[in-house]
Design a protein around this motif. Structure first.
Motif, PDB file in Angstrom:
ATOM      1  N   PRO A 150       0.834  -1.211   0.000  1.00 28.61           N
ATOM      2  CA  PRO A 150       0.000   0.000   0.000  1.00 28.61           C
ATOM      3  C   PRO A 150       0.864   1.255   0.000  1.00 28.61           C
ATOM      4  O   PRO A 150       1.986   1.266   0.523  1.00 28.61           O
ATOM      5  N   ILE A 151       0.334   2.301  -0.594  1.00 28.06           N
ATOM      6  CA  ILE A 151       1.025   3.583  -0.620  1.00 28.06           C
ATOM      7  C   ILE A 151       0.559   4.397   0.583  1.00 28.06           C
ATOM      8  O   ILE A 151      -0.631   4.693   0.725  1.00 28.06           O
ATOM      9  N   GLY A 152       1.481   4.746   1.433  1.00 26.37           N
ATOM     10  CA  GLY A 152       1.142   5.509   2.618  1.00 26.37           C
ATOM     11  C   GLY A 152       1.477   4.749   3.892  1.00 26.37           C
ATOM     12  O   GLY A 152       1.807   3.555   3.867  1.00 26.37           O
ATOM     13  N   TYR A 153       1.394   5.455   5.014  1.00 31.60           N
ATOM     14  CA  TYR A 153       1.732   4.900   6.318  1.00 31.60           C
ATOM     15  C   TYR A 153       0.469   4.905   7.178  1.00 31.60           C
ATOM     16  O   TYR A 153      -0.187   5.945   7.329  1.00 31.60           O
ATOM     17  N   PRO A 154       0.090   3.751   7.713  1.00 25.31           N
ATOM     18  CA  PRO A 154      -1.206   3.638   8.416  1.00 25.31           C
ATOM     19  C   PRO A 154      -1.421   4.713   9.468  1.00 25.31           C
ATOM     20  O   PRO A 154      -2.542   5.194   9.634  1.00 25.31           O
ATOM     21  N   SER A 155      -0.376   5.104  10.182  1.00 24.21           N
ATOM     22  CA  SER A 155      -0.545   6.093  11.248  1.00 24.21           C
ATOM     23  C   SER A 155      -0.971   7.456  10.710  1.00 24.21           C
ATOM     24  O   SER A 155      -1.516   8.281  11.453  1.00 24.21           O
ATOM     25  N   ALA A 185      -7.086  13.986   1.541  1.00 17.55           N
ATOM     26  CA  ALA A 185      -6.410  12.926   2.297  1.00 17.55           C
ATOM     27  C   ALA A 185      -5.054  13.404   2.807  1.00 17.55           C
ATOM     28  O   ALA A 185      -4.623  13.033   3.909  1.00 17.55           O
ATOM     29  N   ASP A 186      -4.380  14.239   2.023  1.00 19.29           N
ATOM     30  CA  ASP A 186      -3.095  14.779   2.456  1.00 19.29           C
ATOM     31  C   ASP A 186      -3.266  15.789   3.589  1.00 19.29           C
ATOM     32  O   ASP A 186      -2.373  15.940   4.436  1.00 19.29           O
ATOM     33  N   VAL A 187      -4.393  16.474   3.612  1.00 12.81           N
ATOM     34  CA  VAL A 187      -4.641  17.433   4.690  1.00 12.81           C
ATOM     35  C   VAL A 187      -4.751  16.709   6.023  1.00 12.81           C
ATOM     36  O   VAL A 187      -4.236  17.171   7.052  1.00 12.81           O
ATOM     37  N   TRP A 188      -5.412  15.555   6.039  1.00 19.41           N
ATOM     38  CA  TRP A 188      -5.480  14.764   7.268  1.00 19.41           C
ATOM     39  C   TRP A 188      -4.078  14.332   7.702  1.00 19.41           C
ATOM     40  O   TRP A 188      -3.728  14.445   8.883  1.00 19.41           O
ATOM     41  N   SER A 189      -3.288  13.817   6.744  1.00 14.54           N
ATOM     42  CA  SER A 189      -1.930  13.390   7.077  1.00 14.54           C
ATOM     43  C   SER A 189      -1.124  14.551   7.640  1.00 14.54           C
ATOM     44  O   SER A 189      -0.340  14.381   8.591  1.00 14.54           O
ATOM     45  N   LEU A 190      -1.317  15.734   7.079  1.00 16.09           N
ATOM     46  CA  LEU A 190      -0.624  16.909   7.598  1.00 16.09           C
ATOM     47  C   LEU A 190      -1.068  17.210   9.022  1.00 16.09           C
ATOM     48  O   LEU A 190      -0.237  17.562   9.886  1.00 16.09           O
ATOM     49  N   LEU A 204       1.755   9.294  21.434  1.00 22.53           N
ATOM     50  CA  LEU A 204       1.009   8.366  20.578  1.00 22.53           C
ATOM     51  C   LEU A 204       1.721   7.027  20.427  1.00 22.53           C
ATOM     52  O   LEU A 204       1.313   6.190  19.640  1.00 22.53           O
ATOM     53  N   HIS A 205       2.789   6.847  21.175  1.00 20.71           N
ATOM     54  CA  HIS A 205       3.588   5.641  21.006  1.00 20.71           C
ATOM     55  C   HIS A 205       2.859   4.426  21.593  1.00 20.71           C
ATOM     56  O   HIS A 205       2.255   4.487  22.664  1.00 20.71           O
ATOM     57  N   ASN A 206       2.921   3.304  20.854  1.00 22.63           N
ATOM     58  CA  ASN A 206       2.331   2.029  21.289  1.00 22.63           C
ATOM     59  C   ASN A 206       0.818   2.109  21.479  1.00 22.63           C
ATOM     60  O   ASN A 206       0.247   1.379  22.289  1.00 22.63           O
ATOM     61  N   ILE A 207       0.168   3.005  20.746  1.00 22.40           N
ATOM     62  CA  ILE A 207      -1.298   3.076  20.772  1.00 22.40           C
ATOM     63  C   ILE A 207      -1.820   2.508  19.462  1.00 22.40           C
ATOM     64  O   ILE A 207      -1.330   2.853  18.392  1.00 22.40           O
ATOM     65  N   GLU A 208      -2.821   1.626  19.530  1.00 24.11           N
ATOM     66  CA  GLU A 208      -3.396   1.050  18.331  1.00 24.11           C
ATOM     67  C   GLU A 208      -4.030   2.149  17.474  1.00 24.11           C
ATOM     68  O   GLU A 208      -4.394   3.219  17.966  1.00 24.11           O
ATOM     69  N   ILE A 209      -4.171   1.843  16.192  1.00 22.73           N
ATOM     70  CA  ILE A 209      -4.648   2.865  15.250  1.00 22.73           C
ATOM     71  C   ILE A 209      -6.039   3.358  15.638  1.00 22.73           C
ATOM     72  O   ILE A 209      -6.330   4.556  15.583  1.00 22.73           O
ATOM     73  N   SER A 210      -6.923   2.434  16.063  1.00 23.27           N
ATOM     74  CA  SER A 210      -8.286   2.850  16.424  1.00 23.27           C
ATOM     75  C   SER A 210      -8.275   3.796  17.617  1.00 23.27           C
ATOM     76  O   SER A 210      -8.963   4.833  17.618  1.00 23.27           O
ATOM     77  N   GLU A 211      -7.482   3.460  18.643  1.00 24.00           N
ATOM     78  CA  GLU A 211      -7.393   4.328  19.808  1.00 24.00           C
ATOM     79  C   GLU A 211      -6.689   5.646  19.477  1.00 24.00           C
ATOM     80  O   GLU A 211      -7.060   6.702  19.989  1.00 24.00           O
ATOM     81  N   ARG A 212      -5.697   5.554  18.625  1.00 23.70           N
ATOM     82  CA  ARG A 212      -4.986   6.765  18.227  1.00 23.70           C
ATOM     83  C   ARG A 212      -5.934   7.710  17.500  1.00 23.70           C
ATOM     84  O   ARG A 212      -5.890   8.926  17.683  1.00 23.70           O
ATOM     85  N   LEU A 213      -6.804   7.123  16.651  1.00 24.84           N
ATOM     86  CA  LEU A 213      -7.751   7.947  15.907  1.00 24.84           C
ATOM     87  C   LEU A 213      -8.695   8.682  16.846  1.00 24.84           C
ATOM     88  O   LEU A 213      -8.962   9.881  16.686  1.00 24.84           O
TER      89      LEU A 213
END
Length: 861
Positions: A150-155, A185-190, A204-213
Motif C-alpha cells: 500500500p502507498i502511505g503509512y497507516p498512522s 487525504a493529504d490534509v489529514w496526514s498533515l 502516541l507511542h504504542n497506541i493502536e490505530i483505532s485508539e490513536r484515531l
C-alpha cells in the motif's frame, strides 16, 4: 531543473508487481510489465519543479521488476524533532504547515496527491525550509495498483483511506478498484504530522490505530498547551468527514496564516526556451563578471542543474545498484536460497518463505559526489562561465588543458563518456541555448564538433529553427476528434522502437498517438504513411515531457528532408528521389553501381524505408542520434550521401553476392559503423556538386543561413534550389529523361567553380599534382574549334563511337584510358550522346566517375 545548491542526490528502490508470463492483452501482445508502466508515468514528475518539492531526477529499471528512483535529497527531516523527543514551538508549526501546504497545493494543480506524507518524507534544507519527498510515489504506481504494497503509512492515513482497505488488481475478491485519494487525504496526514510536532510522538507511542484515531479527534490532551490558532488549524486538518475537510488551497487562505503568509513570495515557474514570454526579465548580473570566479573555494558544481550533476555522476563511474548494495538495501542471494516452497505428499513443506528483500524499504540512500568532485578538481572556475563572443570560445582552442583539447579528436563514443569534456560541452551549449535564437550561428558552429547527449533535444530544435510559442500552437490542434487515420496509428505504434522502455510504456503510446495525430490534422494536404511513426520516435524520445516541442521539430524536419513524401500520391516524388540516389551511387562508386544494375538490385527494393523514415526504420535510436546530429547540419541532399556511405560499408559483400543474397542481406541489415558512416557521408557531401543532387520536387527556395560543415564545405551547405537562378543554372528534367541517364548532370556554374577557370584552367589539381577533374568535350571538331573550355579534351562523338553506340578505338579514346579513376565531365550539346558516354564509363573498359553537362549555351558561354 533548478541548481543543486546545498542539496544532495538520493536514491530509493522498490519492486513493481510481477505479471504472469502466459497472459496476453486484448491485442494479442504480451502485457506491458508494471515496471515499464511506472517508468513511463514517472517522466512527468521530472517537470514538477517547486521550492517545496524535492526534484525528481531519473528512474532506472533493473532485474525482477526492480526500480531505482533518483531524487533531490536532504539528510534532515521532521523525524529528527521526534527522535529528540522535543515539542516544536507554535511558530515553527505554522511555518511547517504553510510550507507543506504550498507544496501540496502546487502538486494538486498538476493533478498529484502525495498519499505518503509522514515525518520522514518532510525534509528540511540547510535554511530549515520544507522539502516534500516521495510526492510522486502515488502517481507513478497508478495509485498503488502496480505494486504489492500500500502507498502511505497507516498512522498518517485519513479515515476514508483506511476504510477502503487494501486493493490489488489481481485480487478476485474485489470487483473494481476504489476511487483514488484526493487532496483532502493529504490534509489529514498533515494534521497528524502537526499534532505529533505539537504534542510529541511519545504521546502516541504504542497506541493502536483505532485508539490513536479517537485520541486525535478529541484533541483533549493538547487543549491546554497549544495556542488557539494552532488548535483551530489542527481541527480543520483533522476533520473526520472529507466533505467538510478543507483542501490545501483553501487552508492556505485561512486567517491562521495571516501573520506569516506575507513572508513568502508566490512561486514563478521558469519560462521555457520556446515561448512568447521574456526569459531574462529578472536577470541580474554583477558589475564585474570576473567576480564570479574569484573565490577559489567556491563550489561551482553546486551551481549546475540537478539533472546535469547526476548525468556527470554517472559518467564519473556512479552505479546506483552498487550504492544501494553497499548500504544493504539491495541484498543478493544465491539462487538455491531463493527457491520457493514445495509441499510433499504427507503435507510437509520445504523451501523458503517470502523473500523479505522484495518488500518495500523506503530508505533513501545519499549518493556520494566525492568521486565526481575529484574527477573535476582540475577544471578551472572560468570553464563554468565561458565567453561566447571570444573567437577562442570553442573547446579545442579555449580550454587550457591539453588533455581536454585533445579529447575532441577522439571517437564520439569516447567523448560522450568523458566527464570533463561533457561538463565543458554541456555548459557551453547551455549558455548558447539560453541565448537562442540570437546565438543560433554559434549553436551551428559548436554542433559541428558534437552535441552533448544531455542537451540534444533542445540543440536539435535550435538547428531546425524552432521559435515562438509552440505550446499554444500545439494546444490549438484538435487531437481528440476521431479521424480515419486513428486505426492505422494504433496498429503502427506498438511496433515502433518497442525495444526502448520509454517508448513502449503506455504513456509513450499515448504521447505517440497525440503527436502523430496533431501532425496529420495540422497538415490536411498530406496523409499518414507507414514510417511516419518512426520519424516521430527520435523527437518524442528526446522531448518526452514536451509534446509540443516534439511536434514542432517533426513539423520542421519533414519539409526540409522529406518534402511532399507524404502526399496521397507520392510516387513521382519517390521515383525522382531514388533515381537521383542511383546516379549518386554511379558517380561515387561506378563498379558497385554496375554490379547492382547487372543483378537487378535497384534502390526501389531496399532504399524506400531508408529515405521515407530517414533511416529510423533500420537503425536503433542510439545510432540515429549520432546520425541525425550530422544530418541536421546538412541540406536535403545529405541523405543521399548517407545512403552511399552505407552501401560502401557493405561493398565487399554486395560485390560478392547475387540478387537473392543481397535481398537476404538487407532483410537483416548487418551492423553498420555509424561514426564511419557519418565521416564518409561528410566527405561525399563536400565533394558532390549541389546541382548533381538537384530534384524538381524538393522544397521550394527559401532564404537559409550558412550551415555547412566547415570551410571546405561552406559552398555546399545550402540547397541548390535555394541558390539564385542564372543562365548557367540547371533546369528541371522530366522523370523519364532522368531515369534514362546513368550519371548525374551538373550545371555550368558548378563546373566553373570546380575547375576554378579564372585561376588554374579546367582541371583542379590535387596535392600530388594530378588533375582530379577532366573536362571531355564530345562535340564535333568544328564545333569544338569555334569555342571550348580551355584545357578540355576533345573526343568527337562521331569519330569515337559507331552508329550503334559502340566504342571505336582511336587516338582520342586512348587518351581517356589515361584518366581511369578520375572524375570526367562530359560536355555536349546533345544529351543523348553525353548519356551514352556516361554509360560506357561504367563498363569494364572505363572506370571513372562522370558528370554530364549538356547545354550548347553553357559550352560556348
Amino acid at each position: 531543473m533548478r541548481p543543486l545548491k546545498d542539496a544532495q542526490l538520493g536514491a530509493f528502490t522498490f519492486f513493481a508487481s510481477a505479471l504472469p508470463h502466459d497472459v496476453c492483452g486484448s491485442n494479442g501482445l504480451p502485457l506491458t510489465p508494471n515496471s515499464i508502466k511506472i517508468l513511463g508515468r514517472f517522466q512527468i514528475l521530472k517537470t514538477i519543479t517547486h521550492p517545496r518539492l524535492c526534484q525528481y531526477v531519473d528512474i532506472s529499471r533493473g532485474k525482477h521488476e526492480r526500480l531505482i528512483v533518483v531524487t533531490e535529497h536532504y539528510e534532515s527531516s521532521l523525524s529528527d524533532f521526534q527522535k529528540q523527543g522535543k515539542t516544536v514551538s507554535p511558530e515553527k508549526v505554522l511555518q511547517v504547515a504553510y510550507e507543506v501546504l504550498e507544496g501540496l497545493e502546487f502538486m494538486n494543480k498538476h493533478g498529484l496527491v502525495h498519499r505518503a506524507l509522514n515525518a520522514h518524507n518532510v525534509l528540511m534544507d540547510c535554511k530549515g525550509n520544507v522539502k516534500l519527498a516521495k510526492f510522486g510515489f502515488y502517481h507513478m504506481t497508478d495509485h498503488g495498483a502496480d505494486v504489492d504494497f500500500p502507498i502511505g503509512y497507516p498512522s498518517y492515513l485519513a479515515p476514508e483511506v483506511i476504510a477502503q482497505g487494501s486493493f490489488h488488481p489481481t485480487d478476485p475478491s474485489h470487483d473494481e478498484a476504489p476511487p483514488p485519494s484526493g487532496p483532502k487525504a493529504d490534509v489529514w496526514s498533515l494534521g497528524v504530522l502537526l499534532f505529533e510536532l505539537c504534542a510529541g510522538r511519545r504521546l502516541l507511542h504504542n497506541i493502536e490505530i483505532s485508539e490513536r484515531l479517537k485520541f486525535i479527534l478529541t484533541l483533549a490532551s493538547c487543549s491546554d498547551i497549544l495556542p488557539e490558532n494552532v488548535q483551530e488549524l489542527l481541527r480543520k486538518c483533522l476533520t473526520f468527514l472529507p466533505s467538510k475537510r478543507p483542501t490545501p488551497a483553501e487552508l492556505l487562505g485561512d486567517p491562521v496564516f495571516s501573520g506569516i503568509s506575507c513572508q513568502y513570495t508566490p512561486f514563478q515557474k521558469p519560462v521555457s526556451l520556446f515561448s512568447s514570454s521574456l526569459r531574462c526579465a529578472h536577470l541580474e548580473l554583477p558589475d564585474d563578471i570576473s567576480d564570479l570566479c574569484k573565490d577559489e573555494d567556491e563550489d561551482y558544481l553546486s551551481e549546475r542543474a540537478i539533472d546535469e550533476v547526476y548525468h556527470l555522476w554517472c559518467l564519473a563511474g556512479g552505479d546506483l545498484e552498487k550504492e544501494l548494495t553497499n548500504k544493504e538495501i539491495i541484498q543478493s542471494k544465491p539462487p538455491i536460497c531463493t527457491l520457493s516452497n514445495f509441499v510433499m505428499e504427507d503435507g510437509e513443506s520445504f523451501g523458503q518463505g517470502r523473500d523479505r528483500s522484495f518488500l518495500l524499504d523506503d530508505t533513501t540512500v545519499t549518493l556520494s559526489l566525492c568521486q565526481l568532485r575529484n574527477r573535476l578538481k582540475d577544471v578551472a572556475g572560468e570553464a563554468y562561465y565561458p565567453l561566447l563572443e571570444d573567437e577562442q570560445s570553442s573547446l579545442p582552442q579555449s580550454n587550457s588543458s591539453n588533455e581536454l583539447s585533445a579529447t575532441v579528436t577522439l571517437p564520439l563514443i569516447i567523448r560522450e563518456r568523458d566527464t570533463e569534456y561533457q561538463l565543458i560541452r554541456i555548459i557551453l551549449f547551455d549558455r548558447l541555448l539560453k541565448g537562442y535564437p540570437y546565438k543560433k550561428n554559434l549553436v551551428w558552429k559548436e554542433a559541428r564538433v558534437d552535441i552533448p547527449p544531455l542537451v540534444r533535444g533542445l540543440a536539435w530544435a535550435a538547428l531546425l529553427g524552432i521559435e515562438g510559442d509552440i505550446q499554444a500552437k500545439y494546444e490549438s490542434i484538435d487531437k481528440d476528434t476521431p479521424i480515419p487515420t486513428d486505426r492505422q496509428i494504433e496498429v503502427d505504434i506498438p511496433r515502433c522502437h518497442q525495444y526502448d522502455e520509454l517508448l513502449s510504456s503506455p504513456q509513450g503510446h499515448i504521447k505517440f498517438r497525440r503527436v502523430l495525430k496533431a501532425w496529420v490534422v495540422s497538415h490536411p494536404d498530406l496523409v499518414y504513411w507507414q514510417g511516419l511513426d518512426s520519424l516521430c520516435a527520435p523527437f518524442l524520445y528526446l522531448n518526452f515531457n514536451n509534446e509540443a516541442l516534439a511536434y514542432a521539430c517533426m513539423s520542421a524536419f519533414i519539409p526540409k528532408y522529406l518534402y511532399n513524401f507524404f502526399l496521397k500520391d507520392n510516387s513521382h516524388v519517390i521515383q525522382e528521389y531514388l533515381t537521383v540516389f542511383s546516379q549518386m551511387i554511379a558517380f561515387h562508386d561506378p563498379e558497385l553501381s554496375n554490379h547492382l544494375n547487372e543483378i537487378g538490385f535497384i534502390p526501389d527494393l531496399y532504399a524506400i524505408p531508408w529515405f521515407l523514415t530517414m533511416f529510423t526504420h533500420v537503425f536503433p535510436l542510439h545510432k540515429i542520434f549520432h546520425l541525425w546530429d550530422t544530418l541536421l547540419l546538412g541540406n536535403s541532399s545529405f541523405p543521399f550521401c548517407i545512403g552511399v556511405a552505407i552501401l560502401q560499408q557493405l561493398r565487399d559483400r554486395l560485390l560478392a553476392n547475387g540478387f537473392n543474397e543481397c535481398i537476404l542481406l538487407f532483410s537483416d541489415l548487418p551492423e553498420i559503423d555509424i561514426e564511419r558512416c557519418v565521416r564518409e557521408s561528410i566527405n561525399l557531401f563536400c565533394w558532390t556538386p549541389k546541382s548533381a543532387t538537384y530534384r524538381q520536387h524538393a522544397q521550394p527556395p527559401k532564404t537559409t543561413a550558412d550551415n555547412g560543415f566547415g570551410k571546405t564545405a561552406t559552398y555546399y551547405s545550402s540547397d541548390y534550389q535555394d541558390m539564385p537562378k542564372t543562365d548557367l543554372s540547371r533546369e528541371p528534367l522530366a522523370l523519364c529523361d532522368l531515369k534514362a541517364e546513368l550519371s548525374p548532370r551538373i550545371s555550368a556554374e558548378d563546373l566553373i567553380d570546380l575547375c576554378e577557370l579564372s585561376l588554374s584552367g579546367p582541371t583542379k589539381r590535387s596535392r600530388a599534382g594530378k588533375p582530379k577533374i577532366v573536362a571531355v568535350d564530345i562535340r564535333s571538331v568544328e564545333d569544338y574549334s569555334r569555342g571550348h573550355i580551355s584545357g578540355s579534351i576533345n573526343v568527337a562523338f562521331n569519330t569515337a563511337f559507331g552508329p550503334d553506340g559502340e566504342l571505336v578505338q582511336c587516338p582520342a579514346t586512348g587518351v581517356l584510358q589515361n584518366y581511369r579513376g578520375r572524375v570526367i565531365v562530359v560536355i555536349s550539346h546533345a544529351m543523348k550522346s553525353a548519356a551514352m558516354v556516361s554509360k560506357l564509363r561504367c563498363g569494364k573498359r572505363f572506370a571513372y566517375s562522370c558528370w554530364c553537362l549538356s547545354d550548347q549555351q553553357n559550352c560556348h558561354g
